[in-house]
Design an enzyme around this catalytic site. Structure first.
Site, PDB file in Angstrom:
ATOM      1  N   ARG A  69       7.266  22.747  -7.148  1.00 58.56           N
ATOM      2  CA  ARG A  69       6.116  23.309  -7.859  1.00 58.56           C
ATOM      3  C   ARG A  69       6.338  24.756  -8.252  1.00 58.56           C
ATOM      4  O   ARG A  69       5.893  25.194  -9.321  1.00 58.56           O
ATOM      5  CB  ARG A  69       4.860  23.138  -7.005  1.00 58.56           C
ATOM      6  CG  ARG A  69       4.367  21.673  -6.988  1.00 58.56           C
ATOM      7  CD  ARG A  69       3.516  21.388  -5.791  1.00 58.56           C
ATOM      8  NE  ARG A  69       2.874  20.082  -5.811  1.00 58.56           N
ATOM      9  CZ  ARG A  69       3.453  18.930  -5.467  1.00 58.56           C
ATOM     10  NH1 ARG A  69       4.723  18.905  -5.085  1.00 58.56           N
ATOM     11  NH2 ARG A  69       2.774  17.798  -5.505  1.00 58.56           N
ATOM     12  N   GLY A 106      11.379  11.474  -7.271  1.00 54.43           N
ATOM     13  CA  GLY A 106      10.107  10.995  -7.820  1.00 54.43           C
ATOM     14  C   GLY A 106       9.192  12.150  -8.190  1.00 54.43           C
ATOM     15  O   GLY A 106       8.473  12.091  -9.198  1.00 54.43           O
ATOM     16  N   SER A 135      -2.098   9.461  -4.232  1.00 55.48           N
ATOM     17  CA  SER A 135      -0.776   9.975  -4.607  1.00 55.48           C
ATOM     18  C   SER A 135      -0.886  11.402  -5.113  1.00 55.48           C
ATOM     19  O   SER A 135      -1.521  11.666  -6.133  1.00 55.48           O
ATOM     20  CB  SER A 135      -0.153   9.094  -5.697  1.00 55.48           C
ATOM     21  OG  SER A 135       0.949   9.769  -6.276  1.00 55.48           O
ATOM     22  N   GLN A 185       1.578  13.018  -6.250  1.00 53.09           N
ATOM     23  CA  GLN A 185       2.398  13.143  -7.463  1.00 53.09           C
ATOM     24  C   GLN A 185       1.583  12.801  -8.695  1.00 53.09           C
ATOM     25  O   GLN A 185       1.680  13.489  -9.723  1.00 53.09           O
ATOM     26  CB  GLN A 185       3.628  12.244  -7.359  1.00 53.09           C
ATOM     27  CG  GLN A 185       4.594  12.715  -6.274  1.00 53.09           C
ATOM     28  CD  GLN A 185       5.816  11.841  -6.141  1.00 53.09           C
ATOM     29  OE1 GLN A 185       5.890  10.750  -6.717  1.00 53.09           O
ATOM     30  NE2 GLN A 185       6.778  12.303  -5.372  1.00 53.09           N
ATOM     31  N   ASP A 219       5.646  10.686   4.198  1.00 55.13           N
ATOM     32  CA  ASP A 219       7.117  10.766   4.187  1.00 55.13           C
ATOM     33  C   ASP A 219       7.719  10.666   5.589  1.00 55.13           C
ATOM     34  O   ASP A 219       8.936  10.638   5.734  1.00 55.13           O
ATOM     35  CB  ASP A 219       7.563  12.085   3.550  1.00 55.13           C
ATOM     36  CG  ASP A 219       7.292  12.089   2.055  1.00 55.13           C
ATOM     37  OD1 ASP A 219       7.136  11.009   1.466  1.00 55.13           O
ATOM     38  OD2 ASP A 219       7.243  13.194   1.472  1.00 55.13           O
ATOM     39  N   LYS A 230       8.976   3.924  -2.053  1.00 55.34           N
ATOM     40  CA  LYS A 230       9.600   5.243  -1.887  1.00 55.34           C
ATOM     41  C   LYS A 230      11.072   5.144  -2.296  1.00 55.34           C
ATOM     42  O   LYS A 230      11.461   4.231  -3.008  1.00 55.34           O
ATOM     43  CB  LYS A 230       9.408   5.723  -0.442  1.00 55.34           C
ATOM     44  CG  LYS A 230       7.936   6.000  -0.107  1.00 55.34           C
ATOM     45  CD  LYS A 230       7.391   7.157  -0.947  1.00 55.34           C
ATOM     46  CE  LYS A 230       5.933   7.434  -0.671  1.00 55.34           C
ATOM     47  NZ  LYS A 230       5.366   8.408  -1.614  1.00 55.34           N
ATOM     48  N   ARG A 242      10.808   1.304   2.464  1.00 50.58           N
ATOM     49  CA  ARG A 242      10.993   1.854   3.814  1.00 50.58           C
ATOM     50  C   ARG A 242      10.491   0.922   4.914  1.00 50.58           C
ATOM     51  O   ARG A 242      10.913   1.059   6.057  1.00 50.58           O
ATOM     52  CB  ARG A 242      10.333   3.235   3.913  1.00 50.58           C
ATOM     53  CG  ARG A 242      11.137   4.278   3.162  1.00 50.58           C
ATOM     54  CD  ARG A 242      10.583   5.680   3.273  1.00 50.58           C
ATOM     55  NE  ARG A 242      11.534   6.617   2.657  1.00 50.58           N
ATOM     56  CZ  ARG A 242      11.223   7.846   2.252  1.00 50.58           C
ATOM     57  NH1 ARG A 242       9.994   8.296   2.399  1.00 50.58           N
ATOM     58  NH2 ARG A 242      12.155   8.618   1.718  1.00 50.58           N
ATOM     59  N   ARG A 280      15.671   9.967   4.140  1.00 51.59           N
ATOM     60  CA  ARG A 280      14.845  10.023   5.353  1.00 51.59           C
ATOM     61  C   ARG A 280      15.173   8.887   6.323  1.00 51.59           C
ATOM     62  O   ARG A 280      15.038   9.030   7.538  1.00 51.59           O
ATOM     63  CB  ARG A 280      13.362  10.032   4.995  1.00 51.59           C
ATOM     64  CG  ARG A 280      12.980  11.236   4.114  1.00 51.59           C
ATOM     65  CD  ARG A 280      11.498  11.516   4.148  1.00 51.59           C
ATOM     66  NE  ARG A 280      11.076  12.314   3.007  1.00 51.59           N
ATOM     67  CZ  ARG A 280      11.217  13.632   2.888  1.00 51.59           C
ATOM     68  NH1 ARG A 280      11.817  14.320   3.849  1.00 51.59           N
ATOM     69  NH2 ARG A 280      10.787  14.275   1.808  1.00 51.59           N
TER      70      ARG A 280
HETATM   71  C1  S3P Z   1       5.130  14.347  -3.056  1.00 55.64           C
HETATM   72  C2  S3P Z   1       4.160  13.404  -2.846  1.00 55.64           C
HETATM   73  C3  S3P Z   1       4.363  12.168  -2.076  1.00 55.64           C
HETATM   74  C4  S3P Z   1       5.635  12.213  -1.239  1.00 55.64           C
HETATM   75  C5  S3P Z   1       6.789  12.804  -1.988  1.00 55.64           C
HETATM   76  C6  S3P Z   1       6.473  14.210  -2.473  1.00 55.64           C
HETATM   77  C7  S3P Z   1       4.805  15.543  -3.849  1.00 55.64           C
HETATM   78  O1  S3P Z   1       4.479  11.080  -2.977  1.00 55.64           O
HETATM   79  O2  S3P Z   1       5.965  10.934  -0.769  1.00 55.64           O
HETATM   80  O3  S3P Z   1       7.949  12.858  -1.153  1.00 55.64           O
HETATM   81  O4  S3P Z   1       5.583  16.513  -3.836  1.00 55.64           O
HETATM   82  O5  S3P Z   1       3.752  15.540  -4.501  1.00 55.64           O
HETATM   83  P1  S3P Z   1       3.166  10.305  -3.497  1.00 55.64           P
HETATM   84  O6  S3P Z   1       2.237  11.320  -3.967  1.00 55.64           O
HETATM   85  O7  S3P Z   1       3.654   9.390  -4.576  1.00 55.64           O
HETATM   86  O8  S3P Z   1       2.658   9.551  -2.294  1.00 55.64           O
END
Ligand code: S3P
Length: 432
Positions: A26, A94, A165, A167, A313, A340, A344, A385
């Site tokens: 970020r 991701g 989520s 993300q 995570d 993931k 997992r 992980r």
């Molecule tokens: C993350 C959000 C999580 C996490 C990923 C990092 C982020 O994913 O699993 O390792 O930096 O916003 P999700 O939001 O898809 O669950």
């Protein structure tokens, strides 16, 4: 590259884990589109973050570093990015792909995002659907990368996230910086709030209205200087290792303890772990502490589903804690683990069975019967992980554990093997 961990040993001393991966992504993103200079200290120099850095460099952003955690970014402003010189490769990340999809949907140019085989299998429809409602034009086959983004003017939306989520929430809020009107996201359960905190730090207000987060673009961000806290998701492997290996007593310095990330501390503590949070302070707008962890006999528990997004995570580590605990641990409501870096649930269940642990796989979790871990060869499926979690299992296994395909540990924790050895893990790195 494979790991071989020999049994015995414990984790002791004082160590610092690398910078938080989510926060590092970020700061690179917001620094790039801010006005003025952003300086970050303690940045994670993992492959995932390097992919994000390279993406912005290819869009004309000048950066110095990263060098020993320091990165200087000359922000180009919200409208200053240029069409990238090539396809953007997000590697294994991701976070890079989903957040960039939001940030790039409203630009005045087109571009393509791709990634490695694991990332190209992961679902992107969850970001494409809300972005399309905002007016984005993104082509993808079957909701998977590569994503072809044709920059378009965007409008704000009110969006109820179907899955918890961070993300997806972040992708929508970043797109909101380029949209007209209000952009609001409601989450079904709290997820990490680093985007919201950092946007505020860069001068972009984010309103909290119950479970909803809203922004109306201020039209510009202000460059910042900030320190990235240590990654609790990396610390988690050491919390696990020191909890299960007798005689352990380890201090992890400067770890981020944002309440949207501390599910692992709560889960291990409920299992009987001895974890103390010391020297609580604030760093870069995020709460930080030193974590002291000592050996304790763990007990199996039913993990409350409300803790799942707060430890999302950390489940590879939690599976190992459950295997080393007395009694049964039940994980439910964790179907997100299947999408993931690997599936997992399936990969952890298979690895634990190889080590002699009884695991029942469920669609949304697993039931793990604690027991004595034997040795054997475990496939990490290229998931960083999974590799680090099984490395820590080696502390209490009866015989040595070999973990294959560990190269991707470098995505989030480039010095894991070295640091784990310093703390007392008998780990050999084997390159064939
Ligand atoms: C993350 C959000 C999580 C996490 C990923 C990092 C982020 O994913 O699993 O390792 O930096 O916003 P999700 O939001 O898809 O669950």
């Amino acid at each position: 590259m494979d790991y071989r961990v020999n049994p015995g040993g414990c984790l002791r001393g004082q160590i610092s884990v690398p910078g938080d991966k989510s926060i590092s992504h970020r700061v690179v993103m917001l620094g790039a589109i801010a006005d003025g200079v952003t300086e970050a200290e303690g940045l994670l120099e993992g492959a995932d973050v390097l992919a994000t850095i390279a993406a912005f460099q290819s869009m004309g952003v000048h950066m110095e570093g990263p060098d020993r955690g320091h990165l200087r970014i000359e922000g180009v402003g919200l409208r200053g990015l240029r069409a990238p010189s090539d396809i953007i490769d997000c590697g294994n990340s991701g976070t890079a792909m989903r957040l960039l999809a939001g940030l790039l949907a409203g630009q005045e140019f087109s571009c393509t995002l791709t990634g490695d085989a694991s990332l190209r299998r992961r679902p992107m429809g969850r970001v494409l659907a809300p972005l399309a409602q905002m007016g984005a034009a993104i082509e993808a086959e079957d909701g998977r990368a590569p994503l072809h983004i044709h920059g378009r003017p965007l409008q704000g939306i009110h969006y109820d996230l179907p899955v918890a989520s961070a993300q997806v929430k972040s992708a929508i809020l970043l797109a909101g910086l380029y949209a007209t009107g209000d952009t609001c996201v409601r989450e079904p359960a709290p997820t990490r709030d680093h985007s919201e905190r950092m946007l505020q730090g860069f001068g972009q207000p984010v309103r909290v209205e119950g479970a909803q987060r809203c922004l109306r673009s201020a039209g510009h961000l202000r460059g910042q200087s900030l320190r990235v806290p240590g990654d609790i998701s990396s610390a988690a492997f050491f919390l696990l290792g020191a909890s299960i290996a007798p005689k352990s007593d380890l201090l992890l310095e400067g770890v981020g303890i944002n309440p949207t990330r501390t599910g692992i501390v709560e889960i291990l503590t409920r299992m009987g772990a001895r974890i103390d949070l010391l020297r609580l302070r604030e760093v870069g707008g995020e709460p930080v502490a030193d974590l002291r962890v000592r050996y304790a006999q763990l007990r199996g528990i039913d993990i409350p589903t409300r803790l799942v997004p707060l430890a999302i995570d950390e489940f590879p580590a939690i599976f190992i804690a459950a295997a080393a605990a007395e009694g049964v641990t039940r994980i439910r409501g964790a179907e997100e683990l299947r999408v993931k870096e690997s599936d997992r649930i399936a990969v952890m269940a298979a690895g634990l069975r190889t080590l002699g642990i009884a695991v029942e796989e469920l669609a949304d979790g697993a039931i793990i019967h604690g027991g004595v871990l034997g040795g054997g060869e475990v496939a990490s499926h290229g998931d960083h992980r999974i590799a680090m979690a099984f490395a820590m299992a080696g502390l209490v296994a009866r015989e040595s554990v070999r973990i294959t395909d560990c190269t991707n540990v470098a995505t989030s924790f480039p010095n894991f093997a070295e640091l784990a050895r310093t703390a007392g893990l008998d780990l050999e790195v084997q390159t064939s």
